[in-house]
Design a protein around this motif. Structure first.
Motif, PDB file in Angstrom:
ATOM      1  N   GLY A 104      23.245  -5.366  -6.498  1.00  0.00           N
ATOM      2  CA  GLY A 104      22.390  -6.013  -5.507  1.00  0.00           C
ATOM      3  C   GLY A 104      22.179  -5.110  -4.303  1.00  0.00           C
ATOM      4  O   GLY A 104      22.774  -4.041  -4.189  1.00  0.00           O
ATOM      5  N   TRP A 105      21.326  -5.563  -3.385  1.00  0.00           N
ATOM      6  CA  TRP A 105      21.048  -4.801  -2.169  1.00  0.00           C
ATOM      7  C   TRP A 105      22.242  -4.821  -1.215  1.00  0.00           C
ATOM      8  O   TRP A 105      22.965  -5.812  -1.132  1.00  0.00           O
ATOM      9  N   ASP A 106      22.398  -3.739  -0.499  1.00  0.00           N
ATOM     10  CA  ASP A 106      23.213  -3.752   0.711  1.00  0.00           C
ATOM     11  C   ASP A 106      22.274  -4.250   1.805  1.00  0.00           C
ATOM     12  O   ASP A 106      21.486  -3.477   2.369  1.00  0.00           O
ATOM     13  N   THR A 107      22.331  -5.533   2.075  1.00  0.00           N
ATOM     14  CA  THR A 107      21.368  -6.146   2.988  1.00  0.00           C
ATOM     15  C   THR A 107      21.656  -5.837   4.449  1.00  0.00           C
ATOM     16  O   THR A 107      20.801  -6.073   5.306  1.00  0.00           O
ATOM     17  N   VAL A 108      22.843  -5.336   4.721  1.00  0.00           N
ATOM     18  CA  VAL A 108      23.180  -4.930   6.090  1.00  0.00           C
ATOM     19  C   VAL A 108      22.583  -3.554   6.365  1.00  0.00           C
ATOM     20  O   VAL A 108      21.848  -3.346   7.340  1.00  0.00           O
ATOM     21  N   LYS A 109      22.875  -2.614   5.487  1.00  0.00           N
ATOM     22  CA  LYS A 109      22.386  -1.248   5.648  1.00  0.00           C
ATOM     23  C   LYS A 109      20.860  -1.192   5.583  1.00  0.00           C
ATOM     24  O   LYS A 109      20.220  -0.404   6.297  1.00  0.00           O
ATOM     25  N   ASN A 110      20.252  -2.020   4.739  1.00  0.00           N
ATOM     26  CA  ASN A 110      18.807  -1.967   4.509  1.00  0.00           C
ATOM     27  C   ASN A 110      18.054  -3.104   5.198  1.00  0.00           C
ATOM     28  O   ASN A 110      16.927  -3.423   4.808  1.00  0.00           O
ATOM     29  N   LYS A 111      18.666  -3.680   6.215  1.00  0.00           N
ATOM     30  CA  LYS A 111      18.079  -4.858   6.861  1.00  0.00           C
ATOM     31  C   LYS A 111      16.645  -4.620   7.329  1.00  0.00           C
ATOM     32  O   LYS A 111      15.742  -5.432   7.046  1.00  0.00           O
ATOM     33  N   ASN A 112      16.407  -3.546   8.051  1.00  0.00           N
ATOM     34  CA  ASN A 112      15.084  -3.318   8.629  1.00  0.00           C
ATOM     35  C   ASN A 112      14.023  -3.134   7.548  1.00  0.00           C
ATOM     36  O   ASN A 112      12.916  -3.682   7.637  1.00  0.00           O
ATOM     37  N   PHE A 113      14.367  -2.362   6.513  1.00  0.00           N
ATOM     38  CA  PHE A 113      13.428  -2.141   5.421  1.00  0.00           C
ATOM     39  C   PHE A 113      13.130  -3.440   4.683  1.00  0.00           C
ATOM     40  O   PHE A 113      11.963  -3.759   4.410  1.00  0.00           O
ATOM     41  N   LEU A 114      14.166  -4.199   4.379  1.00  0.00           N
ATOM     42  CA  LEU A 114      13.979  -5.458   3.656  1.00  0.00           C
ATOM     43  C   LEU A 114      13.169  -6.449   4.493  1.00  0.00           C
ATOM     44  O   LEU A 114      12.303  -7.155   3.962  1.00  0.00           O
ATOM     45  N   LYS A 115      13.459  -6.506   5.777  1.00  0.00           N
ATOM     46  CA  LYS A 115      12.700  -7.418   6.644  1.00  0.00           C
ATOM     47  C   LYS A 115      11.221  -7.045   6.653  1.00  0.00           C
ATOM     48  O   LYS A 115      10.338  -7.921   6.620  1.00  0.00           O
ATOM     49  N   GLU A 116      10.938  -5.759   6.696  1.00  0.00           N
ATOM     50  CA  GLU A 116       9.550  -5.301   6.668  1.00  0.00           C
ATOM     51  C   GLU A 116       8.861  -5.746   5.376  1.00  0.00           C
ATOM     52  O   GLU A 116       7.721  -6.235   5.402  1.00  0.00           O
ATOM     53  N   MET A 117       9.562  -5.583   4.237  1.00  0.00           N
ATOM     54  CA  MET A 117       8.989  -5.968   2.952  1.00  0.00           C
ATOM     55  C   MET A 117       8.823  -7.487   2.857  1.00  0.00           C
ATOM     56  O   MET A 117       7.793  -7.985   2.393  1.00  0.00           O
ATOM     57  N   VAL A 118       9.816  -8.215   3.303  1.00  0.00           N
ATOM     58  CA  VAL A 118       9.762  -9.684   3.263  1.00  0.00           C
ATOM     59  C   VAL A 118       8.600 -10.187   4.113  1.00  0.00           C
ATOM     60  O   VAL A 118       7.806 -11.043   3.673  1.00  0.00           O
ATOM     61  N   ASP A 119       8.483  -9.671   5.321  1.00  0.00           N
ATOM     62  CA  ASP A 119       7.393 -10.089   6.204  1.00  0.00           C
ATOM     63  C   ASP A 119       6.036  -9.789   5.573  1.00  0.00           C
ATOM     64  O   ASP A 119       5.100 -10.601   5.652  1.00  0.00           O
ATOM     65  N   HIS A 120       5.943  -8.635   4.943  1.00  0.00           N
ATOM     66  CA  HIS A 120       4.677  -8.212   4.344  1.00  0.00           C
ATOM     67  C   HIS A 120       4.268  -9.147   3.215  1.00  0.00           C
ATOM     68  O   HIS A 120       3.122  -9.631   3.178  1.00  0.00           O
ATOM     69  N   PHE A 121       5.189  -9.426   2.302  1.00  0.00           N
ATOM     70  CA  PHE A 121       4.860 -10.270   1.157  1.00  0.00           C
ATOM     71  C   PHE A 121       4.661 -11.732   1.567  1.00  0.00           C
ATOM     72  O   PHE A 121       3.771 -12.415   1.053  1.00  0.00           O
ATOM     73  N   LYS A 122       5.480 -12.199   2.485  1.00  0.00           N
ATOM     74  CA  LYS A 122       5.320 -13.585   2.931  1.00  0.00           C
ATOM     75  C   LYS A 122       4.000 -13.789   3.665  1.00  0.00           C
ATOM     76  O   LYS A 122       3.419 -14.884   3.618  1.00  0.00           O
ATOM     77  N   SER A 123       3.499 -12.758   4.329  1.00  0.00           N
ATOM     78  CA  SER A 123       2.220 -12.871   5.020  1.00  0.00           C
ATOM     79  C   SER A 123       1.077 -13.101   4.038  1.00  0.00           C
ATOM     80  O   SER A 123       0.006 -13.586   4.427  1.00  0.00           O
ATOM     81  N   MET A 124       1.305 -12.760   2.771  1.00  0.00           N
ATOM     82  CA  MET A 124       0.302 -12.980   1.727  1.00  0.00           C
ATOM     83  C   MET A 124       0.549 -14.283   0.977  1.00  0.00           C
ATOM     84  O   MET A 124      -0.104 -14.562  -0.029  1.00  0.00           O
ATOM     85  N   GLY A 125       1.516 -15.067   1.441  1.00  0.00           N
ATOM     86  CA  GLY A 125       1.801 -16.343   0.796  1.00  0.00           C
ATOM     87  C   GLY A 125       2.643 -16.230  -0.451  1.00  0.00           C
ATOM     88  O   GLY A 125       2.662 -17.156  -1.273  1.00  0.00           O
ATOM     89  N   ILE A 126       3.360 -15.116  -0.617  1.00  0.00           N
ATOM     90  CA  ILE A 126       4.195 -14.902  -1.795  1.00  0.00           C
ATOM     91  C   ILE A 126       5.641 -15.249  -1.455  1.00  0.00           C
ATOM     92  O   ILE A 126       6.199 -14.714  -0.489  1.00  0.00           O
TER      93      ILE A 126
END
Length: 237
Positions: A104-126
């Motif tokens: 699985g992801w290291d969600t602490v180390k990759n927090k900023n990258f994951l947040k960017e991806m999550v925000d991007h996809f959620k903005s499209m309603g996914i």
């Protein structure tokens, strides 16, 4: 009751072995839905060794339940998801040459990258999900990205279940409870099978979805695809 999403990567692998269109991935996926599955999962990789990017485009047009696309959000994957707009995208940190997902992801180390991806996809309603190990720190880290769900990586459970089901399930129960407290939906997948799925689903609170491919397709060689889909649904109910 958790819904069953069937990963059809292995169908694509078999098709690609001969270079033609047998088995027909789209027909098999439609049949899997007709047999009662509530979702179709695909995990395209950059080399397209099983699922091709075109498969994702074609499946979006015909899937009548839910389409879940898994993968590492490299540039080509992100562009594919932007184009296809699946119902759910699951972010998985697999290397380009990985045979299958193995962590699985290291969600602490990759927090900023994951947040960017999550925000991007959620903005499209996914709806977005992050693949994580059953570690409380990783669950908490996932919540801080704003993601909708986590998918618990269940290989360790599948291995441990053979010797000691109670010990094998314990970290997953704790992770699921923490996720629910953090308002995260809970998915699960990897090495779940007819042998271990019922115990898992009975003990994991608030389980929303399981994604199963390799075991389900392998079991279908002996028992038949329609029969196996309904066997999973029965064990999940």
């Amino acid at each position: 009751m958790a819904i069953l999403s069937v990963n059809v990567n292995k169908i694509a692998t078999l098709r690609n072995a001969r270079g033609g269109n047998v088995p027909d991935l789209l027909k098999v996926s439609a049949d899997i839905e007709r047999f009662g599955a509530q979702g179709i999962t695909i995990h395209p990789r950059p080399d397209e060794r099983h699922i091709r990017y075109q498969d994702a485009r074609d499946l979006k047009r015909m899937v009548t339940t839910e389409l879940n696309i898994e993968g590492n959000p490299i540039e080509s994957f992100v562009k594919l998801v932007e184009e296809v707009r699946p119902h759910q995208v699951t972010l998985v940190p697999d290397a380009v040459d990985a045979i299958t997902s193995n962590a699985g992801w290291d969600t602490v180390k990759n927090k900023n990258f994951l947040k960017e991806m999550v925000d991007h996809f959620k903005s499209m309603g996914i709806r977005t999900s992050i693949f994580v190990d059953p570690v409380l720190e990783m669950v908490e880290g996932a919540a801080k990205t704003g993601v909708d769900r986590i998918e618990l990586y269940t290989e360790d459970y599948a291995i441990g279940y053979v010797k000691d089901p109670e010990a094998a399930i314990k970290p997953y129960v704790e992770a699921a409870e923490a996720a629910h407290d953090l308002s995260l939906g809970i998915n699960a997948g990897h090495d779940l099978s007819l042998d271990n799925i019922e115990y898992f689903s009975k003990h994991i609170p608030n389980l929303k979805e399981v994604s199963i491919g390799h075991a389900l397709i392998s079991e279908s060689l002996y028992l038949g695809l329609e029969n196996v889909v309904n066997m999973y649904k029965k064990k999940l109910s």
